[in-house]
Scaffold this motif. Structure first.
Motif, short mmCIF file in Angstrom:
data_model
loop_
_atom_site.label_atom_id
_atom_site.label_comp_id
_atom_site.label_asym_id
_atom_site.label_seq_id
_atom_site.Cartn_x
_atom_site.Cartn_y
_atom_site.Cartn_z
N GLN A 78 -8.43 73.72 23.08
CA GLN A 78 -6.99 73.46 22.99
C GLN A 78 -6.53 73.31 21.55
O GLN A 78 -5.32 73.21 21.29
CB GLN A 78 -6.64 72.19 23.78
CG GLN A 78 -6.79 70.87 23.03
CD GLN A 78 -8.23 70.40 22.87
OE1 GLN A 78 -9.16 71.07 23.28
NE2 GLN A 78 -8.43 69.23 22.28
N ASP A 79 -7.45 73.30 20.60
CA ASP A 79 -7.13 73.16 19.18
C ASP A 79 -6.15 74.25 18.76
O ASP A 79 -6.25 75.40 19.21
CB ASP A 79 -8.42 73.25 18.37
CG ASP A 79 -8.23 72.97 16.89
OD1 ASP A 79 -7.71 73.85 16.19
OD2 ASP A 79 -8.59 71.86 16.45
N GLU A 80 -5.24 73.90 17.87
CA GLU A 80 -4.20 74.85 17.46
C GLU A 80 -4.77 76.10 16.79
O GLU A 80 -4.10 77.13 16.72
CB GLU A 80 -3.22 74.16 16.51
CG GLU A 80 -2.34 73.12 17.20
CD GLU A 80 -1.39 72.43 16.25
OE1 GLU A 80 -1.70 72.39 15.04
OE2 GLU A 80 -0.35 71.94 16.71
N ARG B 66 -2.04 70.20 25.88
CA ARG B 66 -2.71 71.51 25.81
C ARG B 66 -4.01 71.50 26.62
O ARG B 66 -4.39 72.53 27.19
CB ARG B 66 -2.96 71.91 24.36
CG ARG B 66 -1.70 72.27 23.59
CD ARG B 66 -1.99 73.04 22.32
NE ARG B 66 -2.83 72.31 21.39
CZ ARG B 66 -2.38 71.43 20.50
NH1 ARG B 66 -1.08 71.18 20.41
NH2 ARG B 66 -3.20 70.82 19.67
N ASP C 140 -2.42 66.65 21.50
CA ASP C 140 -3.13 67.78 22.13
C ASP C 140 -3.48 67.54 23.59
O ASP C 140 -4.04 68.41 24.25
CB ASP C 140 -4.38 68.19 21.32
CG ASP C 140 -5.57 67.25 21.47
OD1 ASP C 140 -5.47 66.23 22.17
OD2 ASP C 140 -6.62 67.55 20.87
N GLY D 73 -9.73 66.23 24.66
CA GLY D 73 -8.55 65.89 23.89
C GLY D 73 -8.85 64.83 22.85
O GLY D 73 -9.70 63.96 23.08
#
Length: 255
Positions: free
Chosen positions: A11-13, A46, A43, A38
């Motif tokens: 989920q990291d950008e 996401r 985050d 998370g």
């Protein structure tokens, strides 16, 4: 082989914009399940999106020690609400980090212990981060008491002796791409010290890129490289370790 990447941050950008390709490469590499952790309030949503979009995702929500200074007043209440809404979720990634130069140890520990207590109360597994603080981690775990659903010590970088102590306290020990580094002298003894029923493997994507991996970002498909090195260090076939780690991750995270 069927593989379980027990700890990552897809989920990291840095990875999320290409999540479809990341997941396709993971499936092609045999990674059918993964624990997506998370790290901060920003985050957590996401993680939910990934879980709701793809099969085989075990979600986790936690406040990582790197991000505690940015937490909102409602962070703990929000975390508990997520755990109540998603009964399959773990608590994590949480922990303590003495490699941070400018840090508040008391604040780190208060945040960590609050989340351990929540994991105990809701009977959830925990994913723990620790750097340069193994002795203090063991003290805090003893202070907290037994975690009914156990804990995953992610990206383990301690000694064989520390691994043994953590296993005694209910720990599963997870090894990442750091074991592929030529100067990692602790990895072999540590991997061989962990019982069959407690060893795990992970990528910690998008970080800790294994040696010989392509690209600049790590991703779950690179779990094959971690598996290969871990099997070499443990002295067993890759297929055997794949089965062990898949079964262990399933036992810990599914309960």
């Amino acid at each position: 082989m069927e593989l379980f990447d027990c700890h990552n941050h897809i989920q990291d950008e840095r990875l999320f914009p290409m999540i479809g390709d990341v997941m396709e490469r993971a499936r092609n590499a045999g990674v059918s399940r993964m624990g997506v952790k998370g790290c901060c309030e920003d985050d957590w949503q996401r993680v939910i999106t990934v879980m709701e979009t793809y099969e085989g995702i075990h979600p986790a929500f936690g406040l990582h020690p790197w991000f505690i200074t940015d937490r909102s007043p409602a962070w703990l209440r929000t975390l508990e609400q997520l755990l109540l809404k998603y009964p399959q979720a773990s608590v994590g990634e949480i922990g303590i980090d003495h490699a941070i130069e400018e840090r508040n140890d008391a604040d780190q520990e208060a945040v960590f212990l609050a989340q351990l207590e929540m994991a105990k109360r809701h009977k959830r597994p925990v994913s723990i981060h620790c750097r340069q603080a193994w002795g203090r981690l063991i003290e805090l775990l003893d202070q907290c008491g037994e975690l009914p659903r156990g804990m995953l010590i992610h990206c383990f970088g301690g000694s064989a002796e520390v691994a043994t102590e953590l296993v005694k306290r209910g720990g599963y020990i997870s090894f990442s791409g750091s074991i592929t580094r030529p100067n990692n002298k602790k990895a072999g003894p540590a991997i061989r010290a962990v019982p069959n029923g407690r060893i795990l493997i992970e990528t910690d994507a998008p970080d800790i890129l294994p040696a010989m991996a392509n690209g600049d970002l790590n991703e779950p498909a690179n779990l094959l490289l971690v598996l290969s090195k871990a099997a070499e260090l443990r002295g067993i076939p890759e297929a055997e370790l794949a089965v062990l780690t898949f079964e262990n991750a399933t036992a810990l995270l599914d309960g």
